[in-house]
Scaffold this active site. Sequence first.
Site, PDB file in Angstrom:
ATOM      1  N   HIS A 150       0.880  -1.247   0.195  1.00 24.32           N
ATOM      2  CA  HIS A 150       0.190  -0.046   0.050  1.00 24.32           C
ATOM      3  C   HIS A 150       0.814   1.307   0.179  1.00 24.32           C
ATOM      4  O   HIS A 150       0.523   2.302  -0.697  1.00 24.32           O
ATOM      5  CB  HIS A 150      -0.918   0.104   1.139  1.00 24.32           C
ATOM      6  CG  HIS A 150      -0.068  -0.479   2.587  1.00 24.32           C
ATOM      7  ND1 HIS A 150       0.047  -1.576   2.853  1.00 24.32           N
ATOM      8  CD2 HIS A 150      -0.098   0.445   3.351  1.00 24.32           C
ATOM      9  CE1 HIS A 150       0.764  -1.660   3.993  1.00 24.32           C
ATOM     10  NE2 HIS A 150       0.923  -0.368   4.308  1.00 24.32           N
ATOM     11  N   HIS A 170      27.483  -4.184 -11.005  1.00 28.96           N
ATOM     12  CA  HIS A 170      28.479  -5.221 -10.267  1.00 28.96           C
ATOM     13  C   HIS A 170      27.824  -6.463  -9.625  1.00 28.96           C
ATOM     14  O   HIS A 170      28.330  -7.426  -9.412  1.00 28.96           O
ATOM     15  CB  HIS A 170      29.003  -4.461  -8.875  1.00 28.96           C
ATOM     16  CG  HIS A 170      30.176  -3.538  -9.328  1.00 28.96           C
ATOM     17  ND1 HIS A 170      31.025  -2.719  -8.359  1.00 28.96           N
ATOM     18  CD2 HIS A 170      30.744  -2.875 -10.524  1.00 28.96           C
ATOM     19  CE1 HIS A 170      31.773  -1.785  -8.741  1.00 28.96           C
ATOM     20  NE2 HIS A 170      31.676  -2.051 -10.282  1.00 28.96           N
ATOM     21  N   ARG A 194      35.253 -10.055 -12.824  1.00 31.39           N
ATOM     22  CA  ARG A 194      35.458 -10.537 -11.547  1.00 31.39           C
ATOM     23  C   ARG A 194      34.161 -10.303 -10.970  1.00 31.39           C
ATOM     24  O   ARG A 194      34.001 -11.159  -9.727  1.00 31.39           O
ATOM     25  CB  ARG A 194      36.569  -9.490 -10.789  1.00 31.39           C
ATOM     26  CG  ARG A 194      35.947  -7.887 -10.709  1.00 31.39           C
ATOM     27  CD  ARG A 194      37.243  -7.110 -10.174  1.00 31.39           C
ATOM     28  NE  ARG A 194      36.811  -5.947  -9.753  1.00 31.39           N
ATOM     29  CZ  ARG A 194      36.509  -4.952 -10.738  1.00 31.39           C
ATOM     30  NH1 ARG A 194      36.675  -5.160 -11.998  1.00 31.39           N
ATOM     31  NH2 ARG A 194      36.178  -3.825 -10.394  1.00 31.39           N
TER      32      ARG A 194
HETATM   33  C1  RB5 Z   1       4.060  -0.425   5.933  1.00 31.98           C
HETATM   34  O1  RB5 Z   1       3.685   0.334   6.783  1.00 31.98           O
HETATM   35  C2  RB5 Z   1       5.665  -0.554   5.600  1.00 31.98           C
HETATM   36  O2  RB5 Z   1       5.982  -1.413   6.929  1.00 31.98           O
HETATM   37  C3  RB5 Z   1       6.176  -1.236   4.769  1.00 31.98           C
HETATM   38  O3  RB5 Z   1       5.701  -0.436   3.528  1.00 31.98           O
HETATM   39  C4  RB5 Z   1       7.755  -1.349   4.518  1.00 31.98           C
HETATM   40  O4  RB5 Z   1       8.061  -0.169   4.961  1.00 31.98           O
HETATM   41  C5  RB5 Z   1       8.160  -2.378   5.285  1.00 31.98           C
HETATM   42  O5  RB5 Z   1       9.453  -2.892   4.995  1.00 31.98           O
END
Ligand code: RB5
Length: 143
Positions: A9, A98, A132
């Site tokens: 979200h 890399h 490498r």
């Molecule tokens: C959501 O609130 C948040 O935890 C998520 O988007 C993220 O940052 C998690 O690593």
Amino acid sequence: MKIGIACDHAGFTHKENLKNYLKEKGIEVNDLGCYTEESVDYPDFAHELAKSVQIKKNDFGIQFCGTGNGINMSSNKHEGIRSALCWNTHIAEQSRLHNNANILTMPARHLNWNEVKEIVDVFLITKFEGGRHERRVKKINIS
Ligand code: RB5
């Protein structure tokens, strides 16, 4: 080129903008969600994107969550996936040169849309250097 995109979200707005941006460039886009700003769990989307890159349904993946960390950690559980958390163009360029990164992960809550576009552009035009770095990338996998 086929690119899979995903987000939770927190990354929804950037993911939607990215979808249009890539399509305008003539790139085939597979949108793996999420599809609204309703709260979701980032691993659900990270795993679907990682699988799609593993089976070569997509050449690359691009994904967002708030910090980038959760969705990045989830993707990197998949063998053969090298997801790079990038918050500027230099890191994005290095991740291709890399590390041969095959997923670009960005922290949606810490980048504006112009920064996202610049990072995506650099990631997509930069080729793996090999040499490498090939040896080092082969040592990433532990199974
Ligand atoms: C959501 O609130 C948040 O935890 C998520 O988007 C993220 O940052 C998690 O690593």
